[in-house]
Design a protein around this motif. Structure first.
Motif, short mmCIF file in Angstrom:
data_model
loop_
_atom_site.label_atom_id
_atom_site.label_comp_id
_atom_site.label_asym_id
_atom_site.label_seq_id
_atom_site.Cartn_x
_atom_site.Cartn_y
_atom_site.Cartn_z
N TYR A 128 21.19 -69.21 -48.01
CA TYR A 128 19.82 -69.20 -47.98
C TYR A 128 19.30 -68.54 -46.78
O TYR A 128 18.09 -68.63 -46.57
N GLY A 129 20.08 -67.80 -46.19
CA GLY A 129 19.66 -67.13 -45.03
C GLY A 129 19.64 -68.04 -43.67
O GLY A 129 19.93 -69.12 -43.74
N ASN A 130 19.33 -67.34 -42.77
CA ASN A 130 19.01 -67.93 -41.27
C ASN A 130 17.70 -68.50 -41.15
O ASN A 130 16.65 -68.30 -41.97
N VAL A 131 17.36 -69.25 -40.05
CA VAL A 131 15.94 -69.97 -39.75
C VAL A 131 14.94 -68.92 -39.89
O VAL A 131 13.86 -69.14 -40.58
N GLU A 177 5.21 -73.03 -41.49
CA GLU A 177 5.13 -73.15 -43.06
C GLU A 177 6.54 -72.52 -43.53
O GLU A 177 6.90 -71.47 -43.00
N LEU A 178 7.35 -73.14 -44.34
CA LEU A 178 8.65 -72.84 -44.51
C LEU A 178 8.76 -72.76 -45.99
O LEU A 178 8.26 -73.05 -46.99
N LYS A 179 9.65 -71.66 -46.32
CA LYS A 179 10.00 -71.43 -47.82
C LYS A 179 11.17 -72.18 -48.39
O LYS A 179 12.16 -72.59 -47.47
N LEU A 180 11.00 -72.64 -49.42
CA LEU A 180 12.00 -73.57 -50.06
C LEU A 180 12.81 -73.24 -51.10
O LEU A 180 12.33 -72.07 -51.82
N TYR A 181 13.92 -73.89 -51.60
CA TYR A 181 14.72 -73.37 -52.74
C TYR A 181 14.89 -74.64 -53.63
O TYR A 181 14.83 -75.75 -53.10
N GLN A 202 14.45 -85.03 -52.58
CA GLN A 202 13.65 -86.08 -53.49
C GLN A 202 12.55 -85.45 -54.25
O GLN A 202 12.28 -85.72 -55.27
N GLU A 203 12.28 -84.00 -53.85
CA GLU A 203 11.29 -83.06 -54.54
C GLU A 203 12.15 -82.18 -55.44
O GLU A 203 11.70 -81.42 -56.04
N GLY A 204 13.38 -82.46 -55.49
CA GLY A 204 14.10 -81.42 -56.15
C GLY A 204 14.28 -79.93 -55.19
O GLY A 204 14.55 -78.85 -55.96
N LEU A 205 14.12 -79.73 -53.97
CA LEU A 205 13.88 -78.85 -53.29
C LEU A 205 14.79 -78.91 -52.11
O LEU A 205 15.34 -80.21 -51.57
N GLN A 256 4.82 -73.95 -55.48
CA GLN A 256 4.89 -72.70 -54.82
C GLN A 256 6.08 -72.74 -54.06
O GLN A 256 6.54 -71.68 -53.29
N ARG A 257 6.62 -73.86 -53.96
CA ARG A 257 7.94 -73.90 -52.96
C ARG A 257 7.65 -73.62 -51.37
O ARG A 257 8.24 -72.75 -51.06
N TYR A 258 6.99 -74.22 -51.03
CA TYR A 258 6.58 -74.22 -49.39
C TYR A 258 6.47 -75.57 -48.99
O TYR A 258 6.05 -76.37 -49.85
N ALA A 259 6.73 -75.65 -47.74
CA ALA A 259 6.35 -77.05 -47.04
C ALA A 259 5.61 -76.67 -45.64
O ALA A 259 5.98 -75.45 -45.05
N VAL A 260 4.62 -77.49 -45.20
CA VAL A 260 4.05 -77.34 -43.93
C VAL A 260 4.71 -78.51 -43.19
O VAL A 260 4.36 -79.71 -43.46
N VAL A 261 5.51 -78.36 -42.09
CA VAL A 261 6.16 -79.26 -41.19
C VAL A 261 5.89 -79.21 -39.74
O VAL A 261 6.00 -78.17 -39.20
N GLU A 262 5.69 -80.22 -38.98
CA GLU A 262 5.63 -80.17 -37.57
C GLU A 262 6.86 -80.10 -36.86
O GLU A 262 7.99 -80.44 -37.39
#
Length: 449
Positions: free
Chosen positions: A159-162, A213-217, A126-129, A106-112
């Protein structure tokens, strides 16, 4: 002092082994004004190092009940004073450093919040993202601080800003409650305003961001890096505006003025570096054809790209050399529409040329958009507190005259706070503050007094 000792004892009982004296927090700073006058480093009773969201909840509850100010700190890389404590307790979020989830499908990550951006990028690669956010301070900047100051990296045109990669946030608000700004992972929702936007750029004034929760590429498969040289910076600005209007704009563009070009490369003129990165070779070749039509003087090759980008992580060395010579360096990033960029560049340089104690001013275009760009000025001057504020006021006067913003990606902090009310309706921020933090314990005095 007795009250401070009592607070310290209570904190040590609540967080055994995770309460430290704030010595290092008030000695380290990337804020140039604190190099001139160390009183701007701030002060605090102690620092608490939470290791979980539950710790943050307990700390906010304690502070709310006792009326103790909390100064939220991430990597401490703010250059505008956002990390300087104002009494109370420092909340060091660097141990909230888990990458809870990476969803490659889904190209998402949940990060603290305490995860350092560079470390996050390495894990994603490492995940190709990729997150696509590459600020100069990414080796020390944490995700929470990056979000709180509405940061940006040099690949924002691709990629846009934060604010563009934040899907939703986990926040702790007084009196000690945890919320996700949305309960579901969806690409978009029009079910009410996006609550995440309230906390992005608020510098901890409305709540403590504990995770995102972040959107990835996907990492690009094809990359073209190249450079060009213009006789003047203004000539380069015209070309970059055309690059920004392409259907497939470059992921990264940086245009250096004549002084920066000479300093970093030894060349005469204004050097442009750029990077295109795609999943399709055909798209890349199409971009190459369009860029060739714009940059008719030809290309200088990728070597200049590598040379100039390699200089970015060396900012500590450059600053150290300048400080050892008894001088101060500061940076100002202002953004304006394309019809004003070149004139604004000249106006700021001319305004600072007339300020006694300023040695030189350089600039480059650091971020581009279809509708405008960011001018990133570097200013070398004598160590004087009054001169520091005179420089900022001189730059702001020109920004105001041209209808530009005084802050593209360095946030508000302390130094820019006095300009906020001139650019935005600060009364609405005050109402949000009163609703979300009625006792004013979170980063007191930040954003709006």
């Amino acid at each position: 002092m007795a009250e401070e000792n009592e607070i310290l004892k209570e904190l040590e009982a609540l967080f055994p082994g995770r309460v430290v004296t704030p010595v290092r927090y008030v000695q380290e700073s990337w804020w140039p004004l604190a190099w001139i006058n160390r009183s701007y480093l701030g002060s605090a009773v102690a620092a608490v190092v939470p290791e979980s969201v539950e710790d943050v909840v307990r700390l906010v509850r304690f502070a709310y009940e006792r009326g103790v100010p909390l100064n939220i700190v991430g990597g401490g890389s703010s250059v505008t004073g956002a990390s300087a404590p104002r009494g109370g307790v420092v909340v060091d979020l660097k141990r909230l450093n888990k990458i809870r989830e990476v969803d490659s499908r889904q190209r998402y990550a949940v990060v603290e919040s305490g995860v350092v951006l560079q470390e996050l990028e390495q894990v994603l690669n490492q995940e190709g993202l990729t997150l696509g956010q590459f600020p100069q301070s990414m080796d020390i900047a944490t995700l929470g601080g990056f979000i709180s100051t509405m940061g940006s990296g040099h690949s924002s045109s691709g990629y846009g800003n934060v604010e563009d990669v934040v899907s939703r946030l986990e926040v702790v608000v007084p009196p000690g409650e945890v919320y996700w700004t949305s309960f579901r992972r969806v690409p978009r929702s029009s079910l009410g305003p996006d609550l995440s936007k309230i906390f992005v750029g608020a510098e901890g004034a409305f709540g403590v961001i504990t995770a995102a929760e972040l959107k990835l590429y996907d990492l690009p498969k094809f990359i073209w890096e190249d450079s060009a040289l213009f006789s003047t910076f203004e000539e380069g600005v015209e070309a970059v505006e055309k690059l920004a209007s392409l259907d497939l704009p470059p992921k990264m563009v940086r245009l250096y003025d004549e002084l920066e070009t000479a300093y970093y490369t030894g060349l005469e003129g204004a050097v442009l570096i750029f990077r295109f990165a795609t999943q399709s070779k055909a798209f890349l070749e199409a971009a190459r054809s369009e860029v060739s039509d714009i940059l008719r003087q030809g290309f200088r090759g990728p070597e200049l790209v590598h040379k100039l980008l390699q200089e970015r992580p060396n900012y500590r060395e450059h600053i150290t050399r300048i400080l050892h010579r008894g001088l101060i360096v500061d940076t100002v990033e202002i953004a304006a529409s394309w019809d004003k960029v070149a004139d604004l560049y000249r106006a700021v340089k001319e305004a600072l040329r007339g300020v006694e104690g300023v040695y030189f001013v350089t600039a480059h275009l650091s971020h581009i958009y279809r509708h405008g760009a960011c001018l990133y000025f570097t200013i070398l001057f004598m160590p004087s507190e009054s001169l520091y504020f005179k420089i900022w006021d001189a730059v702001y006067s020109e920004a105001e005259r041209f209808g530009a913003t005084i802050s593209h990606h360095h946030g508000t902090g302390v130094v820019k706070q006095r300009y906020l009310e001139l650019e935005k309706p600060a009364e609405l921020y005050r109402r949000l503050k009163a609703a979300l933090d009625p006792k004013g314990i979170l980063n007191p005095g930040r954003l709006v007094p």
